[in-house]
Design an enzyme around this catalytic site. Structure first.
Site, PDB file in Angstrom:
ATOM      1  N   GLY A   1      39.817  41.392  34.084  1.00 54.18           N
ATOM      2  CA  GLY A   1      38.441  41.911  32.971  1.00 54.18           C
ATOM      3  C   GLY A   1      37.393  42.285  33.911  1.00 54.18           C
ATOM      4  O   GLY A   1      37.572  42.429  35.246  1.00 54.18           O
ATOM      5  N   SER A   2      36.147  42.317  33.361  1.00 53.98           N
ATOM      6  CA  SER A   2      34.892  42.711  33.983  1.00 53.98           C
ATOM      7  C   SER A   2      34.784  41.534  35.132  1.00 53.98           C
ATOM      8  O   SER A   2      34.424  42.030  36.284  1.00 53.98           O
ATOM      9  CB  SER A   2      33.903  42.685  32.996  1.00 53.98           C
ATOM     10  OG  SER A   2      33.765  43.260  31.728  1.00 53.98           O
TER      11      SER A   2
ATOM     12  N   ASN B   1      34.248  31.220  29.545  1.00 52.37           N
ATOM     13  CA  ASN B   1      33.033  31.107  28.755  1.00 52.37           C
ATOM     14  C   ASN B   1      33.322  29.675  27.871  1.00 52.37           C
ATOM     15  O   ASN B   1      34.488  29.455  27.722  1.00 52.37           O
ATOM     16  CB  ASN B   1      32.923  31.924  28.029  1.00 52.37           C
ATOM     17  CG  ASN B   1      31.996  33.082  28.498  1.00 52.37           C
ATOM     18  OD1 ASN B   1      31.235  32.605  29.214  1.00 52.37           O
ATOM     19  ND2 ASN B   1      31.912  34.321  27.937  1.00 52.37           N
TER      20      ASN B   1
ATOM     21  N   LYS C   1      25.205  26.105  29.366  1.00 49.00           N
ATOM     22  CA  LYS C   1      25.421  27.593  29.101  1.00 49.00           C
ATOM     23  C   LYS C   1      25.804  27.634  27.858  1.00 49.00           C
ATOM     24  O   LYS C   1      25.471  28.421  27.049  1.00 49.00           O
ATOM     25  CB  LYS C   1      26.371  28.093  30.119  1.00 49.00           C
ATOM     26  CG  LYS C   1      26.843  29.717  29.757  1.00 49.00           C
ATOM     27  CD  LYS C   1      27.145  30.331  31.164  1.00 49.00           C
ATOM     28  CE  LYS C   1      26.978  31.951  30.960  1.00 49.00           C
ATOM     29  NZ  LYS C   1      28.375  32.466  30.871  1.00 49.00           N
TER      30      LYS C   1
END
Ligand code: KPL
Length: 327
Positions: free
Chosen positions: A23-24, A114, A196
């Protein structure tokens, strides 16, 4: 367009850096690591005989564009010496189940997911392997399928999750620093990941529910009416997890500051929801609910946001969390 990567340090003589998850973020690293130093791990595809190279356009932070060719790992005779995992949180365990049996037991595995929950699930599944987690503020996106943009220069912290990873964090950081990105060793990576998580829990679900850019949540009644309670819930759960204390007021200021600084950004969760893709809600607010439950604490705002985001995502696309036992 010439490939502007620094060929001088092409990794010859070193093992490869294997990237699982194109992915990115995976493509960002693939573009910035020295040419020849990285390869991607393709999804298993029984019909395809020759795995194609991954070819894309990369735009750096200065707006310069160049083409990137990332070879498939199975076509390179060198052994990988680091495995970077840049899959979505919900895909990580399955992707590693398919990949790790083919990797040396001593290879450092660096998890870039994440939220929280997926990293601990991996460390629990392979406790004898050197597993690390990374927390990054590098910004990358894919405005179209062929282009990856380095949207914002950030920093990355890497720390050990399993015992055997502790002595390998330094060498792994040095190896990944050949990308030119700023990377630090982090002795308490879980605390850093919680830091985060606070930001993502306070921005991402609101943007997905309200279908808006990060800055637009600040004046929305849903945000204004619930964000203080969300921060209180977070502070309580973090206290019971034994993390260093953080005041709910500071959390609120931090969330608002990041929403203002990234006002025009579409959050990762809003972008997933818009495209009908699985979101990472189970690893962000859903994770906070699971930890609250484990400590017999109420978390009604996190619960409400988790349910509302799931309502926006088609049932067949909802990720399966790694189960309530995951800490
Ligand atoms: O990390 C982010 C995300 O979109 O996941 C924020 C900080 C909210 C920036 O968009």
């Amino acid at each position: 367009m010439a490939d502007a990567r620094h060929h001088a340090q092409n990794g010859n003589g070193n093992g490869l850096i294997a990237i699982l998850g194109a992915g990115s973020l995976g493509r960002l690293w693939g573009a910035l690591l020295p040419a020849g130093a990285a390869a991607y791990i393709p999804r298993p595809n029984p019909d395809e005989k020759a795995t194609p190279d991954l070819i894309y356009r990369f735009q750096d932070c200065q707006g310069r564009q160049y083409p990137v060719t990332l070879p498939a790992l199975d076509r390179i005779p060198r052994k990988p010496e680091v495995l970077m995992v840049t899959t979505k949180a919900g895909d990580t365990l399955a992707a590693l189940e398919a990949t790790l049996p083919h990797m040396e037991p001593s290879i450092p595995v660096v998890l870039f997911q994440n939220g929280l929950g997926s990293q601990q699930a991996v460390a629990e599944r392979w406790p004898d392997r050197p597993i690390m987690a990374a927390s990054t503020t590098e910004g990358a996106n894919r405005p179209d399928i062929d282009t990856t943009v380095h949207a914002g220069q950030g920093e990355t912290w890497i720390g050990a999750l399993t015992n055997s990873a502790s002595s390998l964090v330094g060498p792994t950081v040095s190896r990944l620093e050949t990308s030119g990105l700023t990377i630090h060793e982090e002795p308490n990576i879980l605390n850093r990941l919680w830091g985060k998580l606070i930001i993502n829990a306070g921005i991402n679900p609101y943007t997905a529910i309200l279908d808006c850019a990060n800055g637009d949540i600040l004046n929305a009644p849903l945000f204004r009416d619930t964000i203080r309670q969300l921060c209180l819930e977070l502070a309580e759960v973090m206290h019971h997890e034994g993390l260093p204390p953080r005041s709910p007021e500071d959390m609120l200021l931090q969330i608002e500051a990041v929403a203002r600084k990234t006002a025009k950004n579409t959050s990762s969760m809003c972008s997933d929801a818009r495209r009908g893709k699985p979101t990472e809600i189970d690893y962000i607010n859903g994770y906070i609910v699971r930890r609250a439950c484990a400590h017999n604490l109420p978390a009604p705002v996190n619960q409400m946001l988790t349910e509302q985001v799931k309502r926006r995502t088609p049932a067949s696309q909802q990720p399966q969390p790694n189960g309530p036992g995951v800490t």
